[in-house]
Write a protein that holds these residues in place. Structure first.
Motif, PDB file in Angstrom:
ATOM      1  N   GLN A  59       0.825  -1.201   0.000  1.00  0.00           N
ATOM      2  CA  GLN A  59       0.000   0.000   0.000  1.00  0.00           C
ATOM      3  C   GLN A  59       0.863   1.257   0.000  1.00  0.00           C
ATOM      4  OE1 GLN A  59      -3.230  -0.176  -0.535  1.00  0.00           O
ATOM      5  NE2 GLN A  59      -2.965  -2.391  -0.582  1.00  0.00           N
ATOM      6  N   ASN A  62       2.304   1.572  -3.435  1.00  0.00           N
ATOM      7  CA  ASN A  62       1.236   1.987  -4.338  1.00  0.00           C
ATOM      8  C   ASN A  62       1.033   3.499  -4.285  1.00  0.00           C
ATOM      9  OD1 ASN A  62      -1.214   1.260  -6.061  1.00  0.00           O
ATOM     10  ND2 ASN A  62      -2.184   2.347  -4.373  1.00  0.00           N
ATOM     11  N   SER A  66       2.497   6.340  -7.194  1.00  0.00           N
ATOM     12  CA  SER A  66       1.407   6.899  -7.982  1.00  0.00           C
ATOM     13  C   SER A  66       1.777   8.187  -8.725  1.00  0.00           C
ATOM     14  CB  SER A  66       0.183   7.127  -7.092  1.00  0.00           C
ATOM     15  OG  SER A  66      -0.398   5.891  -6.714  1.00  0.00           O
ATOM     16  N   THR A 114       3.084  -4.821  -6.808  1.00  0.00           N
ATOM     17  CA  THR A 114       2.395  -3.551  -6.609  1.00  0.00           C
ATOM     18  C   THR A 114       2.690  -2.563  -7.722  1.00  0.00           C
ATOM     19  OG1 THR A 114       2.414  -3.859  -4.211  1.00  0.00           O
ATOM     20  CG2 THR A 114       2.068  -1.624  -5.025  1.00  0.00           C
ATOM     21  N   ASN A 118      -0.191  -1.152 -10.144  1.00  0.00           N
ATOM     22  CA  ASN A 118      -0.441   0.283 -10.165  1.00  0.00           C
ATOM     23  C   ASN A 118      -0.519   0.826 -11.586  1.00  0.00           C
ATOM     24  OD1 ASN A 118      -1.065   2.604  -8.816  1.00  0.00           O
ATOM     25  ND2 ASN A 118       1.024   3.117  -8.239  1.00  0.00           N
ATOM     26  N   GLY A 353      -2.139   5.426  -0.178  1.00  0.00           N
ATOM     27  CA  GLY A 353      -1.114   4.413   0.068  1.00  0.00           C
ATOM     28  C   GLY A 353      -0.629   4.425   1.504  1.00  0.00           C
TER      29      GLY A 353
END
Length: 402
Positions: A59, A62, A66, A114, A118, A353
């Motif tokens: 997370q 992620n 981003s 991940t 993404n 995240g």
């Protein structure tokens, strides 16, 4: 106003369907970790906090990645990102079939898979869809966002059956093969769509990241993403383990939670669509309240004969899983439109995240300390309330500074 703005073309609707399908597949492999988590506890004897580390790292990665993904999609386009992400995710799944240590799972799932997922996610599709569906932006974003809940619904029972029949290593292997097979057809659907080098003349004067971060709206959105991630993942990752600990069978609990998560498909679409009419803020607050009610039903469960409460918990929490996403994402596009939307959205998504990482790990830590998930569930309610308050502060548009 262009024809695209008043009446999306058939091509636009086909791209929306393709985005839904692609996002569903990538998200399903990531949500499957909730089932692998239970298996890893049994096979390796790790604590809840330990098996939560990989998910927490995922997370965090992620969110942190981003902005980079958003920057890439603004420049390379959707199709190239799908090719890159699908390839990386395929490699991660195949490698996962051979891991033997916690640090390996952290790297492969938390980082490699991940990063791949993404590049198949919301940040990649929102800039394209926000241009194709201007007047119905909330509806379009809600449809593709619902893919996340749809994936969560079928990933748990399907992965449970795969592990039961093939073993957890075999499950990872066949998931990797499937991803590799569908990669090229998925990317082909976006040929010629959303090229990063194309800039519509109407968007030249859009917001830049530097201008956006100088507004309070940017930071309120960041807090909304942060609080929502905390509230959701203090519950979501450990739902199955929570039910199994109470005494429900794993397959039964996975089925109930999966059916509850499946409700997010209509839930996300309906709340996202009505946000075009009643406002993003009111739509989001309704979903926060529904999620809180789902968590309360979970807190009321004390024995495995309380099937109704498990169903109510699964349905109310699942109904609004991801339902705030369309309102939040569409609000971001409303406030900061332009050719840099992918980058702006990517930076704000760091909040999700961080919240999801801290929430998923904290729930495991709370269990290890208290022997229960109930404190984590109460914290979930607290952060949902905080998220609704932050969202309400976005009612008025920001002023752009020179």
């Amino acid at each position: 106003m262009s024809a695209t703005e008043t009446s999306p073309s058939l091509r636009s609707w086909l791209l929306l369907a393709a985005a839904f399908t692609t996002f569903s597949i990538g998200a399903a492999f990531m949500h499957a970790y909730t089932v692998f988590l239970v298996t890893f506890i049994e096979v390796f004897g790790w604590t809840r906090a330990q098996v939560s580390i990989a998910y927490a790292v995922a997370q965090a990665v992620n969110g942190i990645s981003s902005p980079f993904v958003g920057w890439l999609v603004d420049r390379l386009g959707t199709r190239r990102l799908i090719l890159i992400g699908g390839t990386v995710l395929t490699l991660g799944l195949l490698i996962s079939a051979h891991v033997n240590a916690l640090w390996q799972i952290v790297i492969v799932y938390g980082v490699v898979m991940t990063m791949g997922s993404n590049c198949l996610g919301l940040v990649v599709f929102v800039p394209l869809l926000s241009r194709l569906f201007v007047r119905n932006r909330g509806m379009a974003v809600s449809i593709v966002q619902s893919a996340n809940g749809f994936a969560r619904a079928f990933s748990a029972p399907v992965t449970t059956m795969m592990i039961s029949g093939l073993g957890w290593r075999g499950a990872y292997l066949w998931q990797g093969i499937f991803m590799g097979v569908v990669l090229l057809p998925l990317a082909a659907l976006f040929r010629g769509a959303g090229q990063g080098t194309v800039r519509r003349s109407a968007e030249v004067d859009g917001w830049t990241l530097r201008q956006a971060v100088r507004t309070p709206h940017f930071w309120l959105l960041f807090l909304v993403y942060l609080f929502t991630g905390l509230g959701s993942f203090l519950v979501a990752l450990h739902q199955l383990a929570f039910a199994v600990d109470i005494g429900f069978s794993q397959l039964y609990a996975a089925g109930v939670l999966g059916m509850g998560a499946f409700l997010s498909l209509p839930g996300v679409i309906v709340t996202g669509t009505i946000s075009d009419y009643i406002g993003r803020e009111l739509s989001a607050i309704v979903t926060y309240g529904t999620s809180i009610l789902g968590v309360v039903f979970g807190l009321m469960i004390h024995s495995p004969d309380q099937h109704l409460l498990l169903w109510l918990h699964a349905c109310f929490f699942g109904l609004t899983w991801g339902a705030r996403g369309p309102a939040i994402t569409a609000k971001t596009a409303d406030l900061f439109p332009g050719p840099n939307l992918g980058t702006i959205l990517g930076v704000i998504t760091i909040g999700t995240g961080l919240g999801a990482a801290l929430g998923s790990w904290s729930a495991g830590f709370v269990f290890d300390v208290t022997g229960s998930y109930r404190v984590a569930f109460w914290l979930s309610i607290l952060f949902y309330v905080a998220g609704s308050i932050a969202f309400w502060g976005l009612r008025r548009p920001p002023a752009k500074r020179a």
